[in-house]
Design a protein around this motif. Structure first.
Motif, short mmCIF file in Angstrom:
data_model
loop_
_atom_site.label_atom_id
_atom_site.label_comp_id
_atom_site.label_asym_id
_atom_site.label_seq_id
_atom_site.Cartn_x
_atom_site.Cartn_y
_atom_site.Cartn_z
N GLU A 245 -15.93 69.36 -49.63
CA GLU A 245 -16.04 68.90 -48.25
C GLU A 245 -14.85 68.03 -47.85
O GLU A 245 -14.42 68.04 -46.69
N PHE A 246 -14.30 67.29 -48.81
CA PHE A 246 -13.17 66.40 -48.56
C PHE A 246 -12.03 66.75 -49.52
O PHE A 246 -11.81 66.05 -50.51
N TYR B 164 -11.71 62.60 -39.78
CA TYR B 164 -12.28 61.29 -40.09
C TYR B 164 -11.19 60.23 -39.95
O TYR B 164 -10.03 60.47 -40.31
N GLU C 13 -26.29 68.98 -43.55
CA GLU C 13 -25.74 67.64 -43.35
C GLU C 13 -25.63 67.31 -41.86
O GLU C 13 -25.81 66.15 -41.46
N ARG D 126 -16.20 57.92 -43.75
CA ARG D 126 -17.05 59.10 -43.56
C ARG D 126 -17.96 58.99 -42.34
O ARG D 126 -18.40 60.01 -41.81
N ASP D 127 -18.24 57.76 -41.88
CA ASP D 127 -19.12 57.61 -40.73
C ASP D 127 -18.36 57.55 -39.41
O ASP D 127 -18.96 57.32 -38.36
N GLU E 161 -18.81 67.14 -52.60
CA GLU E 161 -17.92 66.22 -51.91
C GLU E 161 -16.47 66.65 -52.06
O GLU E 161 -15.68 66.57 -51.13
N ALA F 53 -10.51 67.26 -42.68
CA ALA F 53 -11.39 67.73 -43.75
C ALA F 53 -11.25 69.22 -44.01
O ALA F 53 -11.85 69.74 -44.94
N THR G 16 -8.95 64.43 -51.95
CA THR G 16 -9.42 63.04 -51.97
C THR G 16 -9.86 62.66 -53.37
O THR G 16 -10.08 63.51 -54.23
N GLU H 44 -16.48 60.10 -37.58
CA GLU H 44 -16.18 61.53 -37.57
C GLU H 44 -15.86 62.01 -36.15
O GLU H 44 -16.49 61.61 -35.19
N LEU I 51 -14.01 56.65 -50.67
CA LEU I 51 -13.26 57.89 -50.58
C LEU I 51 -11.83 57.59 -50.14
O LEU I 51 -11.61 56.94 -49.12
#
Length: 275
Positions: free
Chosen positions: A184-185, A221, A128, A209-210, A181, A238, A188, A212, A195
């Motif tokens: 990773e989170f 995040y 990722e 998520r974008d 996911e 996270a 949530t 970071e 999310l």
């Protein structure tokens, strides 16, 4: 340029290519890069993979050496346990040699080698953290079909699995995208496709998520009070799922629950250029 099998004594040069490629193109710390290289491509690991009938290793050798080093790229693939799929799981090109089609040549050679071993379909996995690697894979008509969480050097990473969208087979992955996911989170949920996390007081916040920020254990995040991301609540960790994140006057983030921390500008030395 020649695509060929590597020799065991070329492991050190392969490690140099991988290290320089990841340093240039991956959103990973130097420590993470060293750990991945040491575990996946040590001298012993390379020798074992060369001898493994289920693994494909190829290097690209150029006619124009840079500082006497002819190997400019490396690719690794393997057969799935059921033999139905071939998987390309690592592909690296030395930054000094990019822009000459080496990545494409390595991809095509590895895919052909896997098909020669009897598979009908080839998928590709990309960390990722390797943003440009995703764009590279997509140019071959492959699509992001699933996620896989992998443990490398005692650290958890997510790999995106790309495949031919017309292939009617189960992908060689042990987890669904939702499973990956969730890991990773942590702590949530999904709400109307977004999310979300819940504060100790029961308030719902939205995780961007974008947006970071790097962390010593896992990323942070930005978290917002509204689904439009207009009013920032704070940050989400996270590593443990906490929203108890402090921000000091030096823009340093720290999680009050697990101690995960972020020093301002810690990620600016990396860029996303790839092949």
């Amino acid at each position: 340029m020649e695509i060929r099998d590597p020799e065991p004594d070329e492991a050190e040069r392969i490690q140099e290519v991988v290290d320089s490629s990841m340093t240039t193109s991956f959103r990973l710390s130097p420590g993470q890069i060293d750990a991945i290289t040491d575990e996946q491509l040590s001298d012993e690991a390379v020798a074992d993979k060369i001898d493994d009938d289920e693994t494909v290793l190829l290097v690209a050798e150029t006619g124009e050496d840079i500082e006497g080093e002819a190997i400019a790229g490396f690719v690794e693939g393997r057969l799935s346990d059921d033999g139905e799929w071939g998987e390309i799981n690592w592909l690296f090109v030395d930054p000094e040699h990019r822009g000459h089609g080496i990545g494409t040549a390595l991809y095509e050679a590895a895919a052909d080698a896997l098909r020669d071993r009897g598979v009908d379909h080839v998928c590709v996995t990309v960390l990722e953290a390797n943003t440009e690697g995703h764009q590279f894979v997509e140019q071959f008509g492959l699509e992001h079909e699933a996620d896989r969480r992998v443990e490398i050097a005692e650290e958890s990473f997510v790999k995106y699995v790309y495949s031919d969208p017309d292939a009617d087979l189960d992908l060689p992955t042990d987890e669904t995208e939702e499973d990956a996911e969730a890991e990773e989170f942590p702590e949530t949920e999904r709400s109307d496709g977004q999310l979300t996390a819940t504060t100790d007081g029961g308030e719902t916040v939205y995780v961007a998520r974008d947006e970071e920020e790097s962390g010593t254990a896992a990323p942070f995040y930005a978290a917002y009070e509204d689904a439009d991301f207009s009013e920032q609540f704070g940050f989400y960790c996270a590593n443990c799922g906490s929203l108890d994140i402090s921000l000091d006057n030096m823009d340093r983030l720290e999680c009050g629950d697990c101690g995960n921390s972020h020093a301002s500008r810690s990620g600016e030395s990396y860029d996303d250029s790839y092949l």
